[in-house]
Scaffold this motif. Structure first.
Motif, PDB file in Angstrom:
ATOM      1  N   ASN A 184       1.402   3.984  -3.019  1.00 45.70           N
ATOM      2  CA  ASN A 184       1.100   5.402  -2.824  1.00 45.70           C
ATOM      3  C   ASN A 184       2.301   6.289  -3.106  1.00 45.70           C
ATOM      4  O   ASN A 184       2.142   7.464  -3.430  1.00 45.70           O
ATOM      5  N   GLY A 228      -3.736  -2.989 -10.834  1.00 38.87           N
ATOM      6  CA  GLY A 228      -4.832  -3.575 -11.597  1.00 38.87           C
ATOM      7  C   GLY A 228      -6.170  -3.185 -11.021  1.00 38.87           C
ATOM      8  O   GLY A 228      -7.127  -3.954 -11.060  1.00 38.87           O
ATOM      9  N   GLY A 229      -6.266  -1.969 -10.471  1.00 41.02           N
ATOM     10  CA  GLY A 229      -7.498  -1.477  -9.856  1.00 41.02           C
ATOM     11  C   GLY A 229      -7.177  -0.320  -8.940  1.00 41.02           C
ATOM     12  O   GLY A 229      -6.057   0.186  -8.944  1.00 41.02           O
ATOM     13  N   ASN A 230      -8.165   0.089  -8.150  1.00 40.78           N
ATOM     14  CA  ASN A 230      -7.946   1.220  -7.240  1.00 40.78           C
ATOM     15  C   ASN A 230      -7.391   0.777  -5.897  1.00 40.78           C
ATOM     16  O   ASN A 230      -6.777   1.556  -5.182  1.00 40.78           O
ATOM     17  N   ASN A 231      -7.641  -0.478  -5.553  1.00 40.80           N
ATOM     18  CA  ASN A 231      -7.172  -1.001  -4.269  1.00 40.80           C
ATOM     19  C   ASN A 231      -6.344  -2.256  -4.506  1.00 40.80           C
ATOM     20  O   ASN A 231      -6.419  -2.864  -5.571  1.00 40.80           O
ATOM     21  N   ASN A 242      -6.422  -8.784  -8.442  1.00 36.27           N
ATOM     22  CA  ASN A 242      -5.637  -8.374  -9.617  1.00 36.27           C
ATOM     23  C   ASN A 242      -4.208  -8.035  -9.242  1.00 36.27           C
ATOM     24  O   ASN A 242      -3.268  -8.360  -9.961  1.00 36.27           O
ATOM     25  N   SER A 291       0.841  -1.211   0.000  1.00 37.27           N
ATOM     26  CA  SER A 291       0.000   0.000   0.000  1.00 37.27           C
ATOM     27  C   SER A 291       0.868   1.250   0.000  1.00 37.27           C
ATOM     28  O   SER A 291       0.665   2.177  -0.792  1.00 37.27           O
ATOM     29  N   VAL A 292       1.825   1.263   0.923  1.00 37.58           N
ATOM     30  CA  VAL A 292       2.715   2.413   1.060  1.00 37.58           C
ATOM     31  C   VAL A 292       3.522   2.609  -0.223  1.00 37.58           C
ATOM     32  O   VAL A 292       3.611   3.718  -0.753  1.00 37.58           O
ATOM     33  N   PHE A 326      -2.636   2.675 -10.850  1.00 38.72           N
ATOM     34  CA  PHE A 326      -3.787   1.902 -11.313  1.00 38.72           C
ATOM     35  C   PHE A 326      -3.333   0.670 -12.102  1.00 38.72           C
ATOM     36  O   PHE A 326      -3.825  -0.440 -11.903  1.00 38.72           O
ATOM     37  N   LEU A 327      -2.341   0.870 -12.981  1.00 36.41           N
ATOM     38  CA  LEU A 327      -1.831  -0.250 -13.782  1.00 36.41           C
ATOM     39  C   LEU A 327      -1.116  -1.274 -12.905  1.00 36.41           C
ATOM     40  O   LEU A 327      -1.252  -2.476 -13.091  1.00 36.41           O
ATOM     41  N   ARG A 351      -0.801  -9.879 -10.561  1.00 39.86           N
ATOM     42  CA  ARG A 351       0.167  -9.045 -11.286  1.00 39.86           C
ATOM     43  C   ARG A 351       1.554  -9.115 -10.650  1.00 39.86           C
ATOM     44  O   ARG A 351       2.560  -9.263 -11.322  1.00 39.86           O
TER      45      ARG A 351
END
Lengths: 250, 157
Positions: free
Chosen positions: A176, A194-197, A201, A172-173, A190-191, A205
């Motif tokens: 960001n 593979g999503g917002n969270n 995905n 997460s860190v 996002f890439l 990846r």
């Protein structure tokens, strides 16, 4: 025993693999290197000074050895690990508690990964302080930088795979931090995820990056890196005066 | 076309340009395709807009944590509502409400926020983001964590 050895090395089969057997001349010794796919990455002749421990502290060799260990143990781990959200954490726990020698393989992989980051970094420092980034070795210094980045990316992508709290929040860190990059940051995040969270995905990846894309890229660059060491010469310590250097013919 | 305007392109040159051109087109096409393929069209993530129940379910002066949707619903003593994202403004960890001293704290790097989301200490560079909270036509509270609002936004009911 000696006869058996003679029979083996004079057999057609042996000679078809190892073509040179004359080690008594310089030419013979060179031919051994030339005629072997694995040895030919090494220079035929090298300066005695470069082989001295103080020249490189063998940090490049240590890094490569760790890469080999990581590849092998990584393949072992892949046989039990499923990169899916419900499975990943429990597979990691199974490797620790249910699989024979699983904890040994997992720990070997993890500690080697930490050690490789340290070894690569120290290798870079050694090369820097020996001035081995200068002409004609600038290109190989650049290769080294790319390999350092690949090592860090391998470390980062591997960090998510246990799918525990530490993994989740560390990634997460990291994601960001990528997000904070100007202009492309949010798209990159996002890439990468593979999503917002971070989710299913992201896990697959990172798994593919960690097990396929990054190791292949690293193996390719390591090949180029070694080839350039062979062509441009390795690290020669600057701290000794020429008169104090060990003569090559000693 | 007059003969003077014709450029003298040799056969080798022509073939070379065709070759380079087609390689460039295929690499370009493959790159566009790859980037587009990497971007998922369907995501199975929890929706950012959701119902939070009736306003009277929240007592004045209360803090309600929804850790799954990463939001705090705060009802002031005056009865006004606002919602703040629990995603830390530093590096995206989920902050927690501490009822013991009525502060919000982040477990990752120790940032502390007050109940308005303002930074009290720690590395967080800006306040927690205030997000949209509104009432739908059935009188229910609706929160949308994807829509940000100003730091003085209040919902009076």
């Amino acid at each position: 025993m000696r006869r058996l050895y003679q029979i083996i090395i004079s057999s057609e089969f042996w000679k078809s693999i190892f073509r040179t057997r004359n080690f008594s001349t310089n030419l013979g010794r060179s031919m051994v290197i030339f005629n072997n796919l694995f040895l030919h990455i090494l220079p035929v002749k090298t300066k005695r000074e470069t082989l001295h421990f103080g020249a490189t502290m063998y940090l490049g060799f240590i890094s490569f050895s760790l890469f080999v260990i990581l590849t092998l143990t990584g393949i072992y781990l892949m046989l039990y690990y499923h990169p899916s959200v419900p499975q990943a954490y429990w597979d990691m726990k199974d490797l620790q508690f249910a699989v024979s020698n699983g904890v040994f393989i997992r720990n070997l992989h993890r500690w080697s990964a930490h050690a490789m980051v340290a070894a690569v970094f120290l290798h870079m420092l050694r090369v820097f302080y020996a001035g081995a980034y200068k002409t004609p070795k600038q290109f190989n210094w650049g290769m080294g930088i790319m390999l350092l980045i690949l090592t860090l990316l391998l470390s980062y992508t591997g960090y998510l795979l246990p799918w525990d709290q530490l993994a989740y929040w560390a990634v997460s860190v990291g994601a960001n931090m990528a997000d904070a990059a100007p202009v492309i940051g949010p798209k990159l995040k996002f890439l990468l995820l593979g999503g917002n969270n971070i989710g299913e995905n992201t896990l697959i990846r990172f798994y593919v990056l960690h097990c396929v894309i990054l190791p292949l890229a690293a193996a390719g660059l390591i090949g180029v890196h070694f080839w350039r060491v062979r062509k441009d010469g390795g690290v020669t310590p600057l701290f000794r005066k020429r008169s104090e250097q060990i003569p090559d013919n000693e | 076309m007059s003969k003077d305007n014709q450029k003298n392109v040799s056969r080798r040159d022509f073939i070379w340009k065709i070759g380079i051109g087609s390689v460039a087109v295929s690499i370009g096409g493959a790159s566009v395709l790859t980037v587009r393929y990497m971007k998922p069209n369907v995501l199975f993530e929890i929706p950012t807009r959701f119902r939070m129940g009736m306003p009277e379910d929240f007592s004045p002066g209360s803090v309600t944590t929804d850790s799954k949707r990463k939001v705090f619903i705060i009802r002031q003593k005056t009865g006004a509502f606002f919602a703040i994202s629990s995603v830390c403004s530093h590096l995206g960890c989920i902050t927690q409400y501490r009822s013991i001293d009525e502060k919000i704290s982040c477990p990752c790097h120790g940032s502390i926020f007050n109940l308005s989301g303002e930074v009290l200490s720690g590395p967080a560079p800006k306040p927690l983001q205030r997000v949209l909270i509104e009432i739908n036509d059935r009188g229910e509270l609706i929160v949308d964590t994807a829509i940000t609002v100003s730091d003085d936004y209040l919902l009076r009911v």
